[in-house]
Design an enzyme around this catalytic site. Structure first.
Site, PDB file in Angstrom:
ATOM      1  N   SER A 146     -17.849  10.122   6.219  1.00 54.34           N
ATOM      2  CA  SER A 146     -17.445   8.866   6.847  1.00 54.34           C
ATOM      3  C   SER A 146     -17.523   8.976   8.357  1.00 54.34           C
ATOM      4  O   SER A 146     -17.327  10.056   8.931  1.00 54.34           O
ATOM      5  CB  SER A 146     -15.999   8.580   6.438  1.00 54.34           C
ATOM      6  OG  SER A 146     -15.438   7.588   7.263  1.00 54.34           O
ATOM      7  N   TYR A 193      -6.803  11.780   5.245  1.00 53.26           N
ATOM      8  CA  TYR A 193      -8.005  11.262   4.597  1.00 53.26           C
ATOM      9  C   TYR A 193      -9.250  11.697   5.389  1.00 53.26           C
ATOM     10  O   TYR A 193     -10.203  12.245   4.847  1.00 53.26           O
ATOM     11  CB  TYR A 193      -7.953   9.724   4.493  1.00 53.26           C
ATOM     12  CG  TYR A 193      -9.311   9.099   4.333  1.00 53.26           C
ATOM     13  CD1 TYR A 193      -9.969   9.125   3.109  1.00 53.26           C
ATOM     14  CD2 TYR A 193      -9.971   8.503   5.417  1.00 53.26           C
ATOM     15  CE1 TYR A 193     -11.239   8.584   2.972  1.00 53.26           C
ATOM     16  CE2 TYR A 193     -11.229   7.962   5.291  1.00 53.26           C
ATOM     17  CZ  TYR A 193     -11.865   8.003   4.067  1.00 53.26           C
ATOM     18  OH  TYR A 193     -13.125   7.483   3.946  1.00 53.26           O
ATOM     19  N   LYS A 215     -12.619  14.551   4.673  1.00 51.79           N
ATOM     20  CA  LYS A 215     -14.059  14.333   4.861  1.00 51.79           C
ATOM     21  C   LYS A 215     -14.628  15.452   5.741  1.00 51.79           C
ATOM     22  O   LYS A 215     -15.670  16.041   5.449  1.00 51.79           O
ATOM     23  CB  LYS A 215     -14.323  12.962   5.520  1.00 51.79           C
ATOM     24  CG  LYS A 215     -13.943  11.774   4.654  1.00 51.79           C
ATOM     25  CD  LYS A 215     -14.801  11.694   3.421  1.00 51.79           C
ATOM     26  CE  LYS A 215     -14.444  10.559   2.501  1.00 51.79           C
ATOM     27  NZ  LYS A 215     -15.075  10.645   1.182  1.00 51.79           N
TER      28      LYS A 215
HETATM   29  C1  UD1 Z   1     -11.136   2.166   7.592  1.00 53.11           C
HETATM   30  C2  UD1 Z   1     -10.499   3.513   7.792  1.00 53.11           C
HETATM   31  C3  UD1 Z   1     -11.594   4.573   7.759  1.00 53.11           C
HETATM   32  C4  UD1 Z   1     -12.333   4.479   6.442  1.00 53.11           C
HETATM   33  C5  UD1 Z   1     -12.887   3.068   6.267  1.00 53.11           C
HETATM   34  C6  UD1 Z   1     -13.533   2.863   4.914  1.00 53.11           C
HETATM   35  C7  UD1 Z   1      -8.470   3.153   9.128  1.00 53.11           C
HETATM   36  C8  UD1 Z   1      -7.807   3.380  10.445  1.00 53.11           C
HETATM   37  N1  UD1 Z   1      -9.761   3.546   9.040  1.00 53.11           N
HETATM   38  O1  UD1 Z   1     -12.055   1.939   8.654  1.00 53.11           O
HETATM   39  O2  UD1 Z   1     -11.008   5.838   7.912  1.00 53.11           O
HETATM   40  O3  UD1 Z   1     -13.382   5.414   6.413  1.00 53.11           O
HETATM   41  O4  UD1 Z   1     -11.825   2.118   6.378  1.00 53.11           O
HETATM   42  O5  UD1 Z   1     -12.600   2.664   3.909  1.00 53.11           O
HETATM   43  O6  UD1 Z   1      -7.868   2.634   8.192  1.00 53.11           O
HETATM   44  N2  UD1 Z   1      -8.689  -5.364  10.586  1.00 53.11           N
HETATM   45  C9  UD1 Z   1      -7.883  -6.448  10.843  1.00 53.11           C
HETATM   46  N3  UD1 Z   1      -7.100  -6.933   9.844  1.00 53.11           N
HETATM   47  C10 UD1 Z   1      -7.083  -6.398   8.586  1.00 53.11           C
HETATM   48  C11 UD1 Z   1      -7.921  -5.272   8.331  1.00 53.11           C
HETATM   49  C12 UD1 Z   1      -8.689  -4.788   9.350  1.00 53.11           C
HETATM   50  O7  UD1 Z   1      -7.870  -6.967  11.960  1.00 53.11           O
HETATM   51  O8  UD1 Z   1      -6.336  -6.871   7.729  1.00 53.11           O
HETATM   52  C13 UD1 Z   1      -9.585  -4.843  11.661  1.00 53.11           C
HETATM   53  C14 UD1 Z   1      -9.325  -3.396  12.043  1.00 53.11           C
HETATM   54  O9  UD1 Z   1      -8.375  -3.305  13.062  1.00 53.11           O
HETATM   55  C15 UD1 Z   1     -10.726  -2.953  12.479  1.00 53.11           C
HETATM   56  C16 UD1 Z   1     -11.664  -3.793  11.593  1.00 53.11           C
HETATM   57  O10 UD1 Z   1     -10.888  -4.898  11.145  1.00 53.11           O
HETATM   58  O11 UD1 Z   1     -10.970  -3.313  13.812  1.00 53.11           O
HETATM   59  C17 UD1 Z   1     -12.183  -3.031  10.384  1.00 53.11           C
HETATM   60  O12 UD1 Z   1     -11.090  -2.472   9.660  1.00 53.11           O
HETATM   61  P1  UD1 Z   1     -11.280  -1.784   8.232  1.00 53.11           P
HETATM   62  O13 UD1 Z   1     -12.070  -2.659   7.352  1.00 53.11           O
HETATM   63  O14 UD1 Z   1      -9.926  -1.361   7.748  1.00 53.11           O
HETATM   64  O15 UD1 Z   1     -12.182  -0.510   8.551  1.00 53.11           O
HETATM   65  P2  UD1 Z   1     -11.930   0.699   9.584  1.00 53.11           P
HETATM   66  O16 UD1 Z   1     -10.575   0.671  10.146  1.00 53.11           O
HETATM   67  O17 UD1 Z   1     -13.066   0.716  10.542  1.00 53.11           O
END
Ligand code: UD1
Length: 337
Positions: free
Chosen positions: A124, A148, A152
Site C-alpha cells: 500500500s 496496519y 505492509k
Molecule cells: C486509507 C488508509 C490507508 C489504506 C487505504 C485503503 C487511513 C489514514 N489510511 O487511505 O492506510 O491503505 O485507506 O484502505 O485510514 N475522507 C473524508 N471523509 C470520510 C472518509 C475519508 O473526508 O468519511 C477523506 C480522507 O481524509 C482522505 C480521503 O477522503 O483525504 C481518502 O480517504 P480514504 O478513502 O479513507 O483513504 P486514505 O485515507 O487515503
C-alpha cells in the site's frame, strides 16, 4: 497456470480473479470469509462463466493450507489476505501483526517446500507515511503511522529478505494507491462491514440515503481547495496490474516495489463533485476536523509500472463514480441476501 489467490474473495481479490480468468490463468481462491462473502465467488462465476476452485481455509493455518499446494500445481501466488481497518489496527495491534504476518509466513514456507517462485504482494501507498514529497516514487524512504501500515512494510521486508536467499524466487510488491469503483456488471464491489472508513463507500451510502451526510475530514490542508488529495484508481485497472505483475515475475527474479496509481490527485471535493455529476445525485456534506494520521496529498509516480509492467490506469474518475454507484444501487446490503 494456476494462481493461488490468498484472500481472493475480497474487494481487490475478486476483481483480480476475473482479470486472471480473462487472461487465461486458472485462479484458485483461498479465503476464510473473515471479511468477505462466498457470494462474491458465486458472482465471479456468473461473470466469467467458469467454476472457480475455492478453499475455505484461513491462510495463516499452514497445515490446512498445504492441502492447496498438494492438490494443485501452483505457479504463482497473489497475497491479498489481511485485515485492513487502520483505526482497529491501532486498538488491536497484536491481531493485525499476527494475522497479516502469519499468512505470509505460511505462504512462504509452502513456497519453499513446493518450489513456487512467483509471489505478488498487496502492499500500500501507506508505506510512504507522511512524506510530502509527491508524487511518491518507489525509492522514497518508507515508514508507517499505524500497525496496519507496519504490517505492509514488514511483509515487504520479509519478501525482500526471502528473495535474497532464493535466487529463483521473484516477488512484486504492489503499492496500491486508493482503489475505488466496482466491476462494470455491478455484481461485485467493495463491501465494508458497518460504517465505512473509506471515502467512496461512505459517499455511496450517503447517495443511497443510508447515511445522512458526508463528513469531510478537514478543509485546511495546503491543497487547492483545502481538502485531502489522493490518487484514486479504478479497481478493474488495479486488478489488471496484478496480471501484468505475474507476467513480470515469471520473467524476472528478485524483488521489486511497484506503485499502482493513476498519477493524478483528486481532492475530496473533486470526488464529491464528480460523483454528483456522474450520477445526478446530490451529496450533502459537512466539514469536520482532520482525521488523525491523514496527510494532505498522496499520489503516485506510476512510471515504473508503465515501464516494467506495461501497465497504465485507463479508467477515469467518472467511470469510478458510475461503477461504484451502480454496485451500491444494485446491492444496497452488499452481499447480504
Ligand atoms: C486509507 C488508509 C490507508 C489504506 C487505504 C485503503 C487511513 C489514514 N489510511 O487511505 O492506510 O491503505 O485507506 O484502505 O485510514 N475522507 C473524508 N471523509 C470520510 C472518509 C475519508 O473526508 O468519511 C477523506 C480522507 O481524509 C482522505 C480521503 O477522503 O483525504 C481518502 O480517504 P480514504 O478513502 O479513507 O483513504 P486514505 O485515507 O487515503
Amino acid at each position: 497456470m494456476k494462481v493461488l489467490l490468498a484472500g481472493g474473495a475480497g474487494y481487490i481479490g475478486s476483481h483480480t480473479c476475473i482479470e486472471l480468468v480473462n487472461a487465461g490463468f486458472e485462479p484458485v481462491i483461498v479465503d476464510d470469509f473473515a471479511n468477505s462473502s462466498p457470494i462474491a465467488v458465486k458472482r465471479i462465476e456468473e461473470i466469467t462463466g467458469r467454476k472457480i476452485r475455492l478453499y475455505t481455509i484461513d491462510v495463516c493455518n499452514e497445515e490446512e493450507l498445504e492441502k492447496v499446494f498438494k492438490e494443485n500445481e501452483i505457479g504463482s501466488i497473489v497475497h491479498f489476505a489481511g485485515y485492513k481497518a487502520v483505526g482497529e489496527s491501532v486498538k488491536l495491534p497484536l491481531k493485525y501483526y499476527r494475522n497479516n504476518l502469519d499468512s505470509t509466513f505460511a505462504l512462504l514456507s509452502l513456497c519453499e517446500k513446493y518450489d513456487v517462485n512467483s509471489f505478488i504482494f498487496s502492499s500500500s501507498a501507506t508505506v510512504y507515511g507522511m512524506s510530502e514529497d509527491v508524487p511518491y516514487h518507489e525509492d522514497l524512504p518508507t515508514g508507517c503511522l499505524n500497525p496496519y501500515g507496519w504490517t505492509k512494510y514488514m511483509n515487504e521486508q520479509i519478501l525482500r529478505d526471502y528473495a535474497k536467499v532464493h535466487p529463483s524466487f521473484s516477488t512484486v510488491l504492489l503499492r496500491y494507491f486508493n482503489p475505488i469503483g466496482a466491476h462494470e456488471s455491478g455484481l461485485i464491489g467493495d463491501n465494508p462491514e458497518g460504517i465505512p472508513n473509506n471515502l467512496m463507500p461512505y459517499v455511496c451510502q450517503v447517495a443511497s440515503g443510508k447515511l445522512e451526510k458526508l463528513h469531510i475530514f478537514g478543509n485546511d490542508y495546503p491543497t487547492p481547495d483545502g481538502t485531502g488529495v489522493r490518487d484514486y484508481l479504478h479497481v478493474v485497472d488495479l486488478a489488471k496490474g496484478h496480471v501484468k505483475a505475474i507476467d513480470y515475475s515469471i520473467e524476472n527474479k528478485g524483488s521489486i516495489e511497484i506503485n499502482l496509481g493513476t498519477g493524478i490527485g483528486y481532492s475530496v471535493l473533486d470526488v464529491v463533485n464528480s460523483f454528483e455529476k456522474a450520477n445526478g445525485i446530490k451529496i450533502p456534506y459537512v466539514i469536520d476536523g482532520r482525521r488523525p494520521g491523514d496527510n494532505a496529498t498522496s499520489y503516485a509516480d506510476p512510471s515504473r509500472a508503465n515501464k516494467l509492467l506495461g501497465w497504465k490506469a485507463e479508467k477515469t474518475i467518472v467511470d469510478m463514480c458510475k461503477d461504484a454507484w451502480n454496485w451500491q444501487k444494485n446491492n444496497p446490503r452488499g452481499y447480504k441476501e
